[in-house]
Design a protein around this motif. Structure first.
Motif, PDB file in Angstrom:
ATOM      1  N   UNK A 183       0.834  -1.206   0.000  1.00  0.00           N
ATOM      2  CA  UNK A 183       0.000   0.000   0.000  1.00  0.00           C
ATOM      3  C   UNK A 183       0.870   1.257   0.000  1.00  0.00           C
ATOM      4  N   UNK A 184       1.987   1.217   0.707  1.00  0.00           N
ATOM      5  CA  UNK A 184       2.901   2.365   0.691  1.00  0.00           C
ATOM      6  C   UNK A 184       3.472   2.575  -0.710  1.00  0.00           C
ATOM      7  N   UNK A 185       3.654   1.482  -1.436  1.00  0.00           N
ATOM      8  CA  UNK A 185       4.209   1.575  -2.781  1.00  0.00           C
ATOM      9  C   UNK A 185       3.167   2.022  -3.800  1.00  0.00           C
ATOM     10  N   UNK A 186       1.934   1.514  -3.661  1.00  0.00           N
ATOM     11  CA  UNK A 186       0.889   1.776  -4.660  1.00  0.00           C
ATOM     12  C   UNK A 186      -0.083   2.875  -4.245  1.00  0.00           C
ATOM     13  N   UNK A 235      -1.803   5.370   6.363  1.00  0.00           N
ATOM     14  CA  UNK A 235      -1.132   5.658   5.100  1.00  0.00           C
ATOM     15  C   UNK A 235      -1.231   7.112   4.638  1.00  0.00           C
ATOM     16  N   UNK A 236      -1.968   7.949   5.376  1.00  0.00           N
ATOM     17  CA  UNK A 236      -2.092   9.343   4.989  1.00  0.00           C
ATOM     18  C   UNK A 236      -3.444   9.659   4.375  1.00  0.00           C
ATOM     19  N   UNK A 237      -3.808  10.936   4.386  1.00  0.00           N
ATOM     20  CA  UNK A 237      -5.119  11.380   3.922  1.00  0.00           C
ATOM     21  C   UNK A 237      -5.342  11.134   2.432  1.00  0.00           C
ATOM     22  N   UNK A 238      -4.272  11.032   1.657  1.00  0.00           N
ATOM     23  CA  UNK A 238      -4.406  10.893   0.209  1.00  0.00           C
ATOM     24  C   UNK A 238      -4.464   9.444  -0.270  1.00  0.00           C
ATOM     25  N   UNK A 239      -4.459   8.488   0.642  1.00  0.00           N
ATOM     26  CA  UNK A 239      -4.490   7.088   0.229  1.00  0.00           C
ATOM     27  C   UNK A 239      -5.798   6.790  -0.500  1.00  0.00           C
ATOM     28  N   UNK A 240      -5.715   5.988  -1.549  1.00  0.00           N
ATOM     29  CA  UNK A 240      -6.885   5.596  -2.331  1.00  0.00           C
ATOM     30  C   UNK A 240      -7.520   4.375  -1.668  1.00  0.00           C
TER      31      UNK A 240
END
Length: 277
Positions: A40-43, A83-88
């Motif tokens: 998930x960190x990568x994609x 993973x942050x606010x911008x994670x899909x």
């Protein structure tokens, strides 16, 4: 010796099908075994399995085409905390019967799907800490003589969900009642309204959500089991599980969790706030 091409072609086709199925099966296994945190960190993409037929927890909004509910908001909050606010964040509909196979096959990264933490399920997957304390109950049509699980005798029929532990529980607490299992919540409630059963059993939060759709039915007798919901993850995802538990603690501490609770349950008539985490 002359080869018969009409016989060779079906054999070649069969061989290709077997190879394709083998490859697809292997891909599913590999995906399920991949480190979720690293991928998930990568994609910047994570996929959750959620219900899409369960009011309050996960229900498809026919106007927007989006699944909405408590579990959806919890999954989103956890994902953004890790993973942050911008994670899909993507959501895949599951039922009580399909959620474990979809997780174990690698089709989804995690489950937030009204799933009770049980010793049997712990043998198959990993669970987070409890994020919602539910309890099993029964729902009947108003005016029914059934007032509690004790009234479910040999002359009654109870509707439950395939793949849920509520069916096993009802057989324990009302062993003489006949049980009819349906594929999902919507089908079970439709069966209750059409007279195919005398009562429907599920977790109280789920039943209260159905009660909002049709006030001609009511939850009776209180809860007769403890059903702690947990986030489901594949075995071997210790890093992800640790991150999920830390995220749960964080959103509870900063008030995000309570805001989600209030959004979905504050206006539910008769709902017992003590079952909230």
């Amino acid at each position: 010796m002359k080869l018969n091409r009409s016989k060779i072609r079906p054999l070649l086709l069969l061989g290709l099908m077997v190879t394709l199925l083998t490859v697809l099966s292997g891909c599913g296994d590999n995906l399920a075994q991949q480190d979720v945190m690293a991928r998930v960190k990568r994609t910047n993409h994570i996929t959750w399995g959620v219900k899409n037929d369960t009011r309050l927890f996960g229900l498809m909004n026919i106007k927007t085409g989006e699944i909405e509910g408590f579990d959806v908001d919890i999954a989103t909050a956890i994902s953004q905390e890790i993973f942050g606010k911008d994670v899909d964040v993507k959501f895949v509909p599951v039922t009580s019967n399909t959620r474990l196979p979809l997780l174990k096959n690698g089709n989804i990264d995690a489950l937030a799907a009204t799933m009770t933490i049980t010793p049997e399920r712990k043998k198959e997957i990993m669970f987070s800490d409890t994020y919602f304390n539910a309890g099993q109950a029964i729902m009947v049509k108003k005016g029914s003589k059934i007032k509690s699980v004790k009234d479910l005798t040999s002359g009654t029929k109870v509707l439950g969900l395939q793949g849920s532990n509520s069916v096993a529980n009802i057989k324990k607490y009302a062993p003489d009642a006949k049980v009819l299992q349906l594929a999902d919540t919507a089908q079970a409630f439709t069966a209750l309204k059409s007279g195919q059963g005398d009562a429907m059993t599920s977790d109280n939060g789920i039943l209260y959500g159905l009660n909002r759709d049709d006030p001609n039915y009511q939850v009776v007798g209180g809860t007769f089991t403890n059903e702690p919901y947990g986030i489901g993850m594949n075995k071997g995802q210790e890093k992800f599980a640790k991150a999920v538990n830390q995220a749960l603690k964080k959103i509870e501490a900063d008030g995000t969790y309570q805001k989600i609770v209030d959004k979905w349950f504050s206006k539910v008539a008769g709902f017992d706030g003590s079952v909230i985490k």
